[in-house]
Design a protein around this motif. Structure first.
Motif, PDB file in Angstrom:
ATOM      1  N   LEU A  51      -6.402  55.740 -12.257  1.00  0.00           N
ATOM      2  CA  LEU A  51      -6.010  55.905 -13.804  1.00  0.00           C
ATOM      3  C   LEU A  51      -5.440  54.352 -14.344  1.00  0.00           C
ATOM      4  CD1 LEU A  51      -4.007  59.082 -13.777  1.00  0.00           C
ATOM      5  CD2 LEU A  51      -6.315  58.659 -14.752  1.00  0.00           C
ATOM      6  N   ALA A  52      -4.843  53.535 -13.442  1.00  0.00           N
ATOM      7  CA  ALA A  52      -4.429  52.339 -13.774  1.00  0.00           C
ATOM      8  C   ALA A  52      -5.482  51.364 -14.316  1.00  0.00           C
ATOM      9  CB  ALA A  52      -3.543  51.475 -12.660  1.00  0.00           C
ATOM     10  N   VAL A  53      -6.488  51.408 -13.503  1.00  0.00           N
ATOM     11  CA  VAL A  53      -7.582  50.561 -13.751  1.00  0.00           C
ATOM     12  C   VAL A  53      -8.262  51.063 -15.084  1.00  0.00           C
ATOM     13  CG1 VAL A  53      -9.947  49.758 -13.139  1.00  0.00           C
ATOM     14  CG2 VAL A  53      -8.129  49.663 -11.540  1.00  0.00           C
ATOM     15  N   GLU A  54      -8.549  52.396 -15.172  1.00  0.00           N
ATOM     16  CA  GLU A  54      -9.351  52.933 -16.293  1.00  0.00           C
ATOM     17  C   GLU A  54      -8.505  52.821 -17.549  1.00  0.00           C
ATOM     18  OE1 GLU A  54     -11.164  57.562 -17.832  1.00  0.00           O
ATOM     19  OE2 GLU A  54     -10.066  57.248 -15.760  1.00  0.00           O
ATOM     20  N   PHE A  55      -7.039  52.630 -17.620  1.00  0.00           N
ATOM     21  CA  PHE A  55      -6.326  52.415 -18.690  1.00  0.00           C
ATOM     22  C   PHE A  55      -6.530  51.087 -19.131  1.00  0.00           C
ATOM     23  CE2 PHE A  55      -3.520  56.212 -17.694  1.00  0.00           C
ATOM     24  CZ  PHE A  55      -3.790  56.774 -18.881  1.00  0.00           C
ATOM     25  N   ASP A  56      -6.619  50.132 -18.189  1.00  0.00           N
ATOM     26  CA  ASP A  56      -6.703  48.730 -18.731  1.00  0.00           C
ATOM     27  C   ASP A  56      -8.082  48.555 -18.905  1.00  0.00           C
ATOM     28  OD1 ASP A  56      -5.831  45.885 -18.154  1.00  0.00           O
ATOM     29  OD2 ASP A  56      -7.737  45.758 -17.051  1.00  0.00           O
ATOM     30  N   ALA A  57      -9.162  49.141 -18.363  1.00  0.00           N
ATOM     31  CA  ALA A  57     -10.603  49.007 -19.204  1.00  0.00           C
ATOM     32  C   ALA A  57     -10.690  49.614 -20.465  1.00  0.00           C
ATOM     33  CB  ALA A  57     -11.415  49.701 -18.100  1.00  0.00           C
ATOM     34  N   GLN A 111     -14.294  54.813 -15.078  1.00  0.00           N
ATOM     35  CA  GLN A 111     -14.168  56.328 -15.048  1.00  0.00           C
ATOM     36  C   GLN A 111     -14.492  57.082 -13.716  1.00  0.00           C
ATOM     37  OE1 GLN A 111     -16.759  56.699 -18.701  1.00  0.00           O
ATOM     38  NE2 GLN A 111     -15.051  58.371 -19.203  1.00  0.00           N
ATOM     39  N   ARG A 112     -15.529  56.478 -12.912  1.00  0.00           N
ATOM     40  CA  ARG A 112     -15.693  56.655 -11.564  1.00  0.00           C
ATOM     41  C   ARG A 112     -14.961  56.022 -10.522  1.00  0.00           C
ATOM     42  NH1 ARG A 112     -20.461  54.883 -14.076  1.00  0.00           N
ATOM     43  NH2 ARG A 112     -20.770  53.603 -12.477  1.00  0.00           N
ATOM     44  N   ALA A 113     -14.100  55.175 -10.843  1.00  0.00           N
ATOM     45  CA  ALA A 113     -13.577  54.392  -9.641  1.00  0.00           C
ATOM     46  C   ALA A 113     -12.162  55.207  -9.154  1.00  0.00           C
ATOM     47  CB  ALA A 113     -13.115  53.097 -10.168  1.00  0.00           C
ATOM     48  N   SER A 145     -22.637  49.500  -3.875  1.00  0.00           N
ATOM     49  CA  SER A 145     -23.012  51.020  -3.836  1.00  0.00           C
ATOM     50  C   SER A 145     -21.818  51.990  -4.362  1.00  0.00           C
ATOM     51  CB  SER A 145     -23.226  51.374  -2.405  1.00  0.00           C
ATOM     52  OG  SER A 145     -22.092  51.064  -1.319  1.00  0.00           O
ATOM     53  N   THR A 146     -20.471  51.143  -4.587  1.00  0.00           N
ATOM     54  CA  THR A 146     -19.406  52.044  -5.046  1.00  0.00           C
ATOM     55  C   THR A 146     -18.834  51.518  -6.361  1.00  0.00           C
ATOM     56  OG1 THR A 146     -17.808  50.288  -3.932  1.00  0.00           O
ATOM     57  CG2 THR A 146     -18.537  52.106  -2.716  1.00  0.00           C
ATOM     58  N   PRO A 147     -18.263  52.556  -7.157  1.00  0.00           N
ATOM     59  CA  PRO A 147     -17.643  52.434  -8.228  1.00  0.00           C
ATOM     60  C   PRO A 147     -16.695  51.219  -8.361  1.00  0.00           C
ATOM     61  CG  PRO A 147     -17.922  54.725  -8.136  1.00  0.00           C
ATOM     62  CD  PRO A 147     -17.977  54.150  -6.820  1.00  0.00           C
ATOM     63  N   VAL A 148     -15.664  51.125  -7.262  1.00  0.00           N
ATOM     64  CA  VAL A 148     -14.578  50.027  -7.223  1.00  0.00           C
ATOM     65  C   VAL A 148     -15.292  48.711  -7.136  1.00  0.00           C
ATOM     66  CG1 VAL A 148     -12.706  49.409  -5.836  1.00  0.00           C
ATOM     67  CG2 VAL A 148     -13.100  51.889  -5.960  1.00  0.00           C
TER      68      VAL A 148
END
Length: 697
Positions: free
Chosen positions: A74-80, A69-71, A36-39
């Motif tokens: 920023l660190a995770v988003e840049f890695d993705a 983008q929804r998590a 249910s969560t983006p994480v």
């Protein structure tokens, strides 16, 4: 493609078969629909991306970017974003897709991570453009990049990283010499000044620099780049484990690094050669892609054998590889190695073949060298013209500009000298007959000089051989002693069991005789195991003596059948079918022939619970061969196992008795007798048919 290798390489799950990989992927997709969560979605999508096949990764990468983008990290988003950018580069997608990703990243909050990611994406976009550009468009872009970089304000390391990565990609396939190595060295200096670890972009740099240094013959630098690459891979692996990416696997990346290090073996010590070769073998044991590459191209074995100076073995592999048109792209590497190996072993035919092939390659190089020379000199002219423009604008720095101009002149002069020397060398190679004569003469001189070294090596080999023979003799003596020590008490047990039966009253004798027979059969089985082990030792030591005498074939067959009749299951008939009215004699070692037939009959008896085990033979006067046939109605031999069952200790079922040595021994003895043993694949069953063929002397 080079810049994306570390992030877009196949990250196969460690130790998973294809069926297991699919099962895990299906389970993760089921979980993805339940979270249910983006994480939580991001964590699952990372695992799915690591497990995905090549044609699946792009879709999973876009899902991962969307979830990141929804998590809220920023660190995770840049890695993705970097993962998706590398996939775009690997798949050479439409430029619009990666441009949209660049624009999105540019709108994000400014930081070192943002600047690094933006530079990374722009490099990927330029690589995609490189594959779509014509040669003339590539040259035009190189000139424009040099002009733009020279006129731009210095000081931004991320812009320098983007420029240097891109210029190296554009120059790598079109320009040789010092130009590209200067740019890759500059890139290394710039990366040292970037903040943080910057592992993704560092891995790209070490991959590209190791390739460039290898092509330029800078072995020590290439090996050093590979060592740094392996350290970076270890850090990436450590980060992946800390982040919980269970299925991330960098084995293929490590293999490529170790293989390139072996390719640069002149810069390695003998200990390092052995160490890196052993690491490659360990990777091959657990990674099918690595094992397939080693088997298909053979480059690892070639580099290792050349480094170890095992030239004769290397020459055999090189000859096979240069005969394969599929290796055409690697001929320019293989021919010089083949020439070196042929000279070392004095194989003039191979030397001539390799020299002709290499000369043909060099002729093509000479034809294209003029164009490369023009490209490189054109680049020097561009830089010199740019320097002149800057000198006019910076009159107050005249002395510094003059010095720079002198440096450029020296570089141009020495580059021209080097090019002239290379052209002269290639022209000399083109005269293949003279070059071949000179090389053969030099080869003879080398052989004379190495004669003393070979004699010393022979002494060491003789000492090692004597040591091995002593060890082998001790092994044989031990096996013989153990066989004797087992046989004596075993025979005593059998004799005592029969003695007890003989001294038992008549009314109880039948009951005890059944157990005595069981002891007798068990003793025969144990004795067969001992005999098999002893026979293997004798075969390995070439101690099997053959005594050929005329003997009746019918008698041999009857003895073999009678010896094994008591070992069949209840209800199974073991018989010898005499094919001819007249007896046929053959000059051979009857005891050894009986041994092979007994092994084949024993094999049939073990796997036949109902029906028959039948021995017969046939004579082929035209081929002058005698063929024994052992046919049974047992379980048969599974398809594909017809040769496997003849290997040592190979058993169709662990539930049956025996050591798995009987068929191996039978084939070895048949070979000594000049014959063969095989499974009759044309037999339709039920059961199996084994054919034992001997020459008629």
């Amino acid at each position: 493609m080079i810049l994306a290798v570390m992030l877009s390489a196949a990250l196969n799950a460690q130790g998973l078969t294809e069926e297991q990989r699919k099962h895990v992927s299906d389970s993760l997709r089921t979980r993805l629909g339940q979270v249910s969560t983006p994480v939580d979605s991001v964590d699952i999508l990372y695992d799915l991306l690591d497990l995905a096949r090549y044609n699946e990764r792009l879709g999973v990468g876009e899902q991962l970017f969307s979830a990141s983008q929804r998590a809220g990290s920023l660190a995770v988003e840049f890695d993705a974003i970097r993962r998706l950018g590398s996939l775009y580069g690997a798949h050479r997608v439409d430029a619009e897709k990666i441009n949209n990703l660049i624009n999105y990243t540019a709108s994000m909050p400014l930081s070192d991570d943002q600047r690094l990611t933006l530079a990374f994406l722009r490099v990927q976009a330029n690589v995609i453009n490189y594959w779509n550009d014509s040669p003339s468009e590539r040259q035009s872009k190189v000139r424009r990049m040099i002009v733009d970089n020279s006129n731009s304000q210095k000081g931004d390391p991320y812009d320098d990283v983007e420029f240097l990565f891109t210029i190296c990609r554009y120059l790598q396939d079109d320009v040789s010499g010092t130009t590209i190595t200067e740019y890759i060295n500059r890139l290394g200096d710039v990366l040292k000044d970037l903040p943080g670890d910057n592992l993704p972009i560092l891995s790209q740099y070490y991959v590209q620099s190791s390739m460039i240094y290898s092509e330029a013959g800078l072995h020590e630098k290439a090996v050093d780049a590979c060592r740094h690459l392996l350290q970076t891979i270890a850090k990436l692996d450590e980060v992946a484990k800390k982040q919980g990416h269970t299925y991330r696997n960098y084995d293929l990346n490590r293999y490529i690094a170790y293989r390139r290090m072996l390719n640069n073996y002149p810069a390695l010590t003998e200990k390092e050669v052995d160490e890196y070769y052993e690491r490659i073998q360990d990777l091959a044991k657990r990674n099918a892609d690595v094992a397939n590459d080693i088997k298909k191209y053979g480059r690892v074995e070639i580099y290792y054998l050349m480094a170890k100076k095992r030239y004769r073995e290397a020459l055999a592999l090189l000859s096979a590889q240069v005969d394969d048109p599929g290796n055409k792209d690697y001929f320019y590497r293989l021919y010089p190695l083949m020439i070196e190996a042929a000279k070392a072993v004095g194989d003039n035919a191979a030397l001539l073949k390799a020299t002709e092939g290499y000369n043909e390659y060099l002729q093509n190089v000479i034809k294209g060298y003029s164009n490369e020379h023009q490209i490189e000199m054109s680049l020097f002219d561009e830089v010199r013209n740019i320097s002149g423009s800057n000198n006019e604008l910076l009159v107050k720095q005249r002395e510094s500009a003059i010095e720079n101009h002198r440096v450029m002149l020296r570089v141009a002069f020495w580059s021209a000298v080097v090019m002239l020397l290379v052209i002269i060398g290639m022209s000399m190679l083109y005269i293949k007959s003279r070059r071949l004569t000179a090389r053969l003469r030099q080869s003879n001189d080398d052989l004379i000089n190495e004669r003393d070294e070979i004699q010393n090596a022979q002494k060491e080999i003789i000492q090692a051989r004597d040591h091995a023979r002593r060890a082998d003799r001790h092994k044989t003596e031990f096996i013989n002693n153990m066989s004797h020590e087992i046989r004596t008490p075993l025979n005593a047990i059998v004799e005592c069991s029969h003695l007890i039966v003989d001294n038992t009253p008549e009314e109880k004798r039948h009951y005890l005789k059944r157990y005595a027979d069981m002891i007798d059969i068990s003793a025969d089985m144990l004795m067969a195991i001992v005999n098999d082990v002893l026979e293997i030792a004798q075969l390995d030591n070439h101690q099997v003596a053959i005594q050929r005498e005329p003997e009746s074939v019918d008698k041999i067959c009857q003895i073999a059948v009678e010896s094994m009749r008591k070992h069949v299951h209840d209800g199974v008939v073991m018989e010898f079918v005499k094919p001819y009215d007249d007896e046929f004699n053959i000059t051979t070692d009857a005891r050894r022939v009986e041994q092979v037939l007994i092994n084949l009959l024993s094999n049939g008896a073990k796997f036949t619970e109902d029906g028959y085990v039948r021995l017969t033979y046939s004579i082929d006067p035209s081929d002058k061969t005698l063929t024994f046939s052992v046919e049974d109605t047992g379980v048969g031999v599974p398809k594909g196992k017809e040769e496997v069952i003849f290997e040592r200790f190979e058993k169709l079922s662990n539930l049956t008795s025996g050591t798995g040595l009987g068929l191996n021994i039978s084939r070895s003895i048949a070979s000594i007798l000049g014959g063969s043993v095989r499974v009759d694949t044309s037999y339709e069953g039920p059961g199996a048919r084994f054919l034992f063929t001997l020459p008629i002397e």
